[in-house]
Design an enzyme around this catalytic site. Sequence first.
Site, PDB file in Angstrom:
ATOM      1  N   ASP A   1       0.992  -1.178  -0.156  1.00 27.13           N
ATOM      2  CA  ASP A   1       0.030  -0.081  -0.085  1.00 27.13           C
ATOM      3  C   ASP A   1       0.783   1.289  -0.184  1.00 27.13           C
ATOM      4  OD1 ASP A   1      -2.287   1.533   0.093  1.00 27.13           O
ATOM      5  OD2 ASP A   1      -3.272   0.229   1.535  1.00 27.13           O
ATOM      6  N   THR A   2       0.367   2.588  -0.051  1.00 22.05           N
ATOM      7  CA  THR A   2       0.813   3.686  -0.285  1.00 22.05           C
ATOM      8  C   THR A   2       1.738   4.034   1.005  1.00 22.05           C
ATOM      9  OG1 THR A   2      -0.443   4.544  -2.007  1.00 22.05           O
ATOM     10  CG2 THR A   2       0.891   6.093  -0.974  1.00 22.05           C
TER      11      THR A   2
END
Length: 701
Positions: free
Chosen positions: A409-410
């Site tokens: 994920d970011t």
Amino acid sequence: MKAANAEFKILFARKRTKKPQTTLLFLVTGTAVCAVFSAFQGFQQAASLPWAQPVLGTRSATIIELGKFKFKDLNKNGHLDAYEDWRLPAEARAQDLLARMTVEDKVGFMLISSTRLQNDWTFEAPKSKAPITSEFNEEDLVTGTNMFTRKQLPVPIMNAAGTTKAVSQFHLRHFILRANVSACMTAEWANRLQALCESQPLGIPAIIASNPRNHITAAAAVGTSVGTTAFSQWPGELGLSAMRDLKLTREFADIARQEWAATGLRKGYMYMADLATEPRWQRVEGTFGENAEWVAQMMTQIILGFQGPTLGPSSVALTTKHFPGGGAGQGGQDPHFDWGKKEVFPGGMLSNNLLPFKAAIKAGTSAIMPYYSMPIGTKYEQIAYAYNKGVIQDLLRQELRFKGIINSDTGPIEMMPWGAEELSITQRYHRALQVGVNLFSGTADPAELLKTIKAYPADLALVEDSVRRLLLEKFALGLFENPYVNEAAAEQIVNNATFKARAAVALRKSIVLLRNETKTLPLKAKTKVYFESYQKPNSPASGASTIYSAKDVQYPVEFVATPEEADVVLLWLKPRGQSLFASDGSPLHLSLSKNAVEVEYVKALLAKKPTILAINYSNPWVTDEVYNPASIGNCKGIVATFGTTPEALLDIVTGRFKPTGKMPFSTPVSEEAAQKQLEDVPGYKEPAGYALFNYDEGLSY
């Protein structure tokens, strides 16, 4: 092959502009050819000749001709190299290209960064009033404060580099497009990016990803959903689930695939296989509900619709998220923040979370994204999933046999390193590589990952394995042959009349009829209706929101301007919780008064006339402040929506379309019930008396 021990003469010609045709002669032993093919799992299919010539799209690469076949000379060396030969298995092509890439190429290839069009100010305050164009935004690395922890940290979240620098200096080939522009402009920009990539030494194409673009949503935000776009507009994910129509779900995914592919978007950061077991979670709207078995069926149809049975040149590759399920955050809090980093399993139902992911893997999802959470109360280490060997290697890779891409994920390295806070950035990258992350989201600058490879030289083998997996996806999608799209055709394909018509059916099928006292619905002809769509900011003021009058559509009822004139009030409540990215760690509530609904105003309307309450459920709202089943008063009907249009709602209440939808989750009977439920337990498994409206509940006429 009969010629396995014979020598083949392979004759091909390469045409150069303003130069005479050159004929090149190569001798390749049949044994070598067989070795290349047998290395590929699909050898038998690959060996069934002849091959079909794919369409080649070029901007700067010359064309190599081999008999009746054509190939792109991507590295401009005048020879047909294995990675340029579309007849070879993807594995052989990937290995050949991998050997030609520098360490810098490989490291840049493992990053996926947000990118911007010119004058697109998605991540910062506007610097000009000029319109967005399909030109590149050529600013250097965009930095700023971390929107999640509100701390200024050395490496910012979701940064973006100037496009040319990202491609030519940082060697990036994976990008997330968050801009919301026309189909034609998206296609133009995508073509510009691919032309830039083709001009680079190895000519490796880019892949452009996006968050969902086809849903009516109350919570569009960077990193979750683009919201209302040029693309066809369908119900929110909960609404798709409420349709209880797997065939139409598959059709939705196929239509969206056509629109995305037409504009050059070939990777979806979607969909959420997470379960809505924690009703307070601010991302419930992006799920398909609380029932793991049903969500698994939804995920199967979504993936097959976007990707097909296998990835191919017309596919959009999906990234299923957030492994192993992010819907059980303690107190409903989200792990984008320190106060939400714990995922808890008081009901012991982690295995329930895995059912939709198992279905996604079986359906062939191209990638899986772990969430930021750290598991509490399980056999696994209390460290974020991107660093969690037990969860990623032992569970996902070994037990579930997932062979695709693991996409972080970011920002788990720089911003949300829960359980790994004491490690340096270099050590975090090292650990994530060891665990098996193949693609790191959230940064455009490869410097820290390069530093990690220098500090831990053995990690280069892990980098190369990751690049191999990423290349296989690109080869399967046909991007090396033709990454370009027809810009004019994009406008004709996206949101065309046929797609709109199918979306309109879905918008109506997503609506759920929950209560129909004295058979008030459907409304009788000539009924005078006051229709108000009620949506307030977080600090609501008295008074009406939007009063609707059907000027362009003929309905059998008559719309009036005030409740006093009406026979029936149709009040469409759209509660709105605190935005995910405005979270402050305070307790989360589901009662209407805590979620932008002025209860006294609603009660006043109910006191005036018989009322139909329509409620847009982006969470399982608690409605006891305005509706009491023991004393219904003037509340003659309750309708649930999950991202739809006024026209679709009116078609339901006037009987033009019979309601068929079913609830995708249970709704708590009270705020107290919402606070006491177990985070990992679906509402239909909570004790008797928990729910006001039950999972799978829904009436018709």
